[in-house]
Scaffold this motif. Structure first.
Motif, short mmCIF file in Angstrom:
data_model
loop_
_atom_site.label_atom_id
_atom_site.label_comp_id
_atom_site.label_asym_id
_atom_site.label_seq_id
_atom_site.Cartn_x
_atom_site.Cartn_y
_atom_site.Cartn_z
N ASP A 85 30.16 -20.25 -29.42
CA ASP A 85 30.26 -21.71 -29.54
C ASP A 85 31.64 -22.14 -29.91
O ASP A 85 32.43 -21.55 -30.45
CB ASP A 85 29.26 -22.24 -30.57
N LEU A 134 22.82 -10.94 -24.87
CA LEU A 134 23.94 -11.87 -24.89
C LEU A 134 23.99 -12.62 -26.21
O LEU A 134 22.96 -13.07 -26.70
CB LEU A 134 23.85 -12.87 -23.73
N GLN A 135 25.18 -12.74 -26.74
CA GLN A 135 25.40 -13.52 -27.95
C GLN A 135 26.19 -14.75 -27.57
O GLN A 135 27.30 -14.64 -27.01
CB GLN A 135 26.18 -12.70 -28.99
N ARG A 136 25.63 -15.89 -27.85
CA ARG A 136 26.27 -17.17 -27.49
C ARG A 136 27.58 -17.34 -28.26
O ARG A 136 27.68 -17.01 -29.43
CB ARG A 136 25.31 -18.30 -27.81
N HIS A 155 31.10 -18.48 -22.59
CA HIS A 155 29.84 -18.97 -23.16
C HIS A 155 29.09 -17.90 -23.93
O HIS A 155 28.37 -18.22 -24.87
CB HIS A 155 28.93 -19.52 -22.06
N ALA A 156 29.23 -16.63 -23.52
CA ALA A 156 28.47 -15.57 -24.19
C ALA A 156 29.15 -14.22 -23.96
O ALA A 156 29.88 -14.04 -22.99
CB ALA A 156 27.04 -15.52 -23.66
N LEU A 207 23.66 -19.91 -19.57
CA LEU A 207 22.89 -18.80 -20.11
C LEU A 207 21.60 -18.56 -19.33
O LEU A 207 21.20 -17.42 -19.11
CB LEU A 207 22.60 -19.03 -21.59
N PRO A 225 26.11 -25.42 -21.30
CA PRO A 225 26.00 -24.07 -21.85
C PRO A 225 24.61 -23.45 -21.70
O PRO A 225 24.49 -22.26 -21.40
CB PRO A 225 26.35 -24.25 -23.33
N ASP A 226 23.56 -24.25 -21.89
CA ASP A 226 22.21 -23.72 -21.74
C ASP A 226 21.94 -23.30 -20.31
O ASP A 226 21.26 -22.30 -20.06
CB ASP A 226 21.17 -24.75 -22.19
N SER A 273 22.63 -16.81 -16.10
CA SER A 273 23.05 -15.43 -16.33
C SER A 273 21.84 -14.54 -16.63
O SER A 273 21.79 -13.38 -16.18
CB SER A 273 24.09 -15.34 -17.45
N ASP A 274 20.86 -15.08 -17.33
CA ASP A 274 19.64 -14.31 -17.59
C ASP A 274 18.85 -14.11 -16.29
O ASP A 274 18.34 -13.03 -16.02
CB ASP A 274 18.79 -15.03 -18.63
#
Length: 85
Positions: free
Chosen positions: A85, A81-83, A40-41, A65, A61-62, A68-69
């Motif tokens: 896709d 983090l860079q998503r 995902h990231a 993230l 996915p949201d 993880s945050d």
């Protein structure tokens, strides 16, 4: 790089991955048709990928993230983090 997992059987687990780029799925090849964790990231730093965030099959996915945050993965690896896709 460290692989970090959100959801599923290995939630909140991590392991080291070899290579310059993380695989899109983990495990990369099962051959069993079994659902796999999806990338995902990524967090880049020190000239490469520092961490890769994987979400359980069918996870939002949201939500991956957000969790993880919440767990502080970006701060822990001193990266944003860079998503994927």
């Amino acid at each position: 790089m460290r692989a970090l997992f959100v959801g599923g059987l290995i939630d909140n687990s991590e392991l080291d991955l070899d290579g310059k780029e993380p695989p899109r799925h983990y495990p990369p090849e099962t051959g069993s048709g079994q659902s796999r964790y999806r990338l995902h990231a990524v967090g880049r730093g020190n000239g490469g990928v520092a961490c890769a965030i994987y979400g359980a099959p069918d996870s939002d996915p949201d939500e991956v993230l957000r969790i993880s945050d919440e767990r502080g993965y970006p701060r822990r690896f001193d990266t944003e983090l860079q998503r994927v896709d």
